[in-house]
Design an enzyme around this catalytic site. Sequence first.
Site, PDB file in Angstrom:
ATOM      1  CB  SER A 145      -0.869   0.001   1.266  1.00 51.15           C
ATOM      2  OG  SER A 145      -1.530   1.247   1.423  1.00 51.15           O
ATOM      3  CE1 TYR A 158      -4.211  -2.185   5.227  1.00 53.59           C
ATOM      4  CE2 TYR A 158      -3.183  -0.080   4.723  1.00 53.59           C
ATOM      5  CZ  TYR A 158      -3.846  -1.218   4.307  1.00 53.59           C
ATOM      6  OH  TYR A 158      -4.137  -1.395   2.976  1.00 53.59           O
TER       7      TYR A 158
HETATM    8  P1  NAI Z   1     -11.608  -6.415   0.435  1.00 53.48           P
HETATM    9  O1  NAI Z   1     -12.031  -6.346   1.850  1.00 53.48           O
HETATM   10  O2  NAI Z   1     -12.570  -6.068  -0.643  1.00 53.48           O
HETATM   11  O3  NAI Z   1     -11.017  -7.866   0.115  1.00 53.48           O
HETATM   12  C1  NAI Z   1     -10.155  -8.518   0.988  1.00 53.48           C
HETATM   13  C2  NAI Z   1     -10.453 -10.001   0.981  1.00 53.48           C
HETATM   14  O4  NAI Z   1      -9.493 -10.647   1.839  1.00 53.48           O
HETATM   15  C3  NAI Z   1     -11.847 -10.348   1.526  1.00 53.48           C
HETATM   16  O5  NAI Z   1     -12.522 -11.222   0.632  1.00 53.48           O
HETATM   17  C4  NAI Z   1     -11.559 -11.030   2.841  1.00 53.48           C
HETATM   18  O6  NAI Z   1     -12.504 -12.043   3.186  1.00 53.48           O
HETATM   19  C5  NAI Z   1     -10.180 -11.624   2.602  1.00 53.48           C
HETATM   20  N1  NAI Z   1      -9.434 -11.868   3.855  1.00 53.48           N
HETATM   21  C6  NAI Z   1      -9.253 -11.005   4.882  1.00 53.48           C
HETATM   22  N2  NAI Z   1      -8.570 -11.600   5.871  1.00 53.48           N
HETATM   23  C7  NAI Z   1      -8.300 -12.867   5.452  1.00 53.48           C
HETATM   24  C8  NAI Z   1      -7.629 -13.979   6.039  1.00 53.48           C
HETATM   25  N3  NAI Z   1      -7.102 -13.912   7.269  1.00 53.48           N
HETATM   26  N4  NAI Z   1      -7.530 -15.118   5.327  1.00 53.48           N
HETATM   27  C9  NAI Z   1      -8.065 -15.202   4.077  1.00 53.48           C
HETATM   28  N5  NAI Z   1      -8.743 -14.193   3.494  1.00 53.48           N
HETATM   29  C10 NAI Z   1      -8.853 -13.042   4.171  1.00 53.48           C
HETATM   30  O7  NAI Z   1     -10.315  -5.467   0.355  1.00 53.48           O
HETATM   31  P2  NAI Z   1      -9.468  -4.870  -0.877  1.00 53.48           P
HETATM   32  O8  NAI Z   1      -9.622  -3.409  -0.828  1.00 53.48           O
HETATM   33  O9  NAI Z   1      -9.711  -5.609  -2.115  1.00 53.48           O
HETATM   34  O10 NAI Z   1      -7.998  -5.174  -0.332  1.00 53.48           O
HETATM   35  C11 NAI Z   1      -7.135  -6.130  -0.910  1.00 53.48           C
HETATM   36  C12 NAI Z   1      -5.722  -5.761  -0.522  1.00 53.48           C
HETATM   37  O11 NAI Z   1      -5.405  -4.479  -1.035  1.00 53.48           O
HETATM   38  C13 NAI Z   1      -5.480  -5.672   0.990  1.00 53.48           C
HETATM   39  O12 NAI Z   1      -4.227  -6.223   1.299  1.00 53.48           O
HETATM   40  C14 NAI Z   1      -5.471  -4.181   1.246  1.00 53.48           C
HETATM   41  O13 NAI Z   1      -4.724  -3.835   2.381  1.00 53.48           O
HETATM   42  C15 NAI Z   1      -4.826  -3.682  -0.026  1.00 53.48           C
HETATM   43  N6  NAI Z   1      -5.054  -2.277  -0.335  1.00 53.48           N
HETATM   44  C16 NAI Z   1      -6.314  -1.822  -0.609  1.00 53.48           C
HETATM   45  C17 NAI Z   1      -6.503  -0.496  -0.921  1.00 53.48           C
HETATM   46  C18 NAI Z   1      -7.850   0.059  -1.249  1.00 53.48           C
HETATM   47  O14 NAI Z   1      -7.951   1.291  -1.394  1.00 53.48           O
HETATM   48  N7  NAI Z   1      -8.881  -0.751  -1.374  1.00 53.48           N
HETATM   49  C19 NAI Z   1      -5.371   0.457  -0.960  1.00 53.48           C
HETATM   50  C20 NAI Z   1      -4.093  -0.159  -0.670  1.00 53.48           C
HETATM   51  C21 NAI Z   1      -3.955  -1.469  -0.385  1.00 53.48           C
END
Ligand code: NAI
Length: 250
Positions: A145, A158
């Site tokens: 990130s 985070y």
């Molecule tokens: P999201 O919440 O839409 O998707 C994350 C997925 O990871 C969910 O399906 C959740 O069930 C799964 N998950 C969470 N903990 C878990 C675990 N312990 N074991 C297995 N699955 C698990 O989030 P998003 O936004 O798609 O985030 C994806 C990645 O991108 C994350 O690492 C987040 O930190 C990173 N990120 C997101 C940004 C944003 O603006 N959305 C910006 C920068 C980084």
Amino acid sequence: MTTGKYVDSLQNKRVVITGGASGIGLATALRFAAEGSIVTILDFNQDRLVGVLEEHPEITYGLKVDVSNPEEVNDVFAAIDNKMGGVDVLIANAGISVRANFVDITPEQWRKVIGTNLDGIFYTAQAAAKRMLAQGKGVILMTASTNGVVGHPYYADYNASKAGVNLLARTMALELAPTIRVNTICPGYVLTPMQLAEYTPEMLDKVNQNIPLKRHAMPEEVAGLFAFLASDEAQYITGQQIPIDGGELA
Ligand code: NAI
């Protein structure tokens, strides 16, 4: 948004994506499927996994795992061996964030965020790397990130986890070269269930005004960067942390 095919080198690649049932992970799974890859998504949300597999038959497998649990990760990679016979590309992407003042972060919250975002990436990347070393080739990509490069307030755990991911990847890239390429991507604001989805139009507008390109990203744009970095087009890129942030870090 583009989801088309633009690189032949992803055809028939065996791709594993953690956090693949939502947001960036799901968009990435659909992009690799469109590129002709064989895609396994991993997620700990069983309901979402089932729904996604029903809606998107082009995603070949979906397996439940909590990436913060090393035994579960070992088991799920054994299952992946049985189903796909190996892993060519790992996208270690599962992550969580919790807004809190630094002084209010409890040990439980600290462990949960670091356990998912940093330990989880370590466990999955190590499992994939062992297999890739044995087969003589592979690509590991991780979702860090912009928060892992500069510290935004109220996300100390985070930010620390994402900075850890960036340096873990650089170290791995040096140790695992020339067999495995390892890179992180550093998204800024991306519209997903984790981020921005709950914002009012006014809040979104405020966020967008502070970004040089004057808008947040869509998950498909992040998926396109992953597809490029996994492909042979990026075969000379390793050990890098690549922002996709509309100029936020510029
Ligand atoms: P999201 O919440 O839409 O998707 C994350 C997925 O990871 C969910 O399906 C959740 O069930 C799964 N998950 C969470 N903990 C878990 C675990 N312990 N074991 C297995 N699955 C698990 O989030 P998003 O936004 O798609 O985030 C994806 C990645 O991108 C994350 O690492 C987040 O930190 C990173 N990120 C997101 C940004 C944003 O603006 N959305 C910006 C920068 C980084």
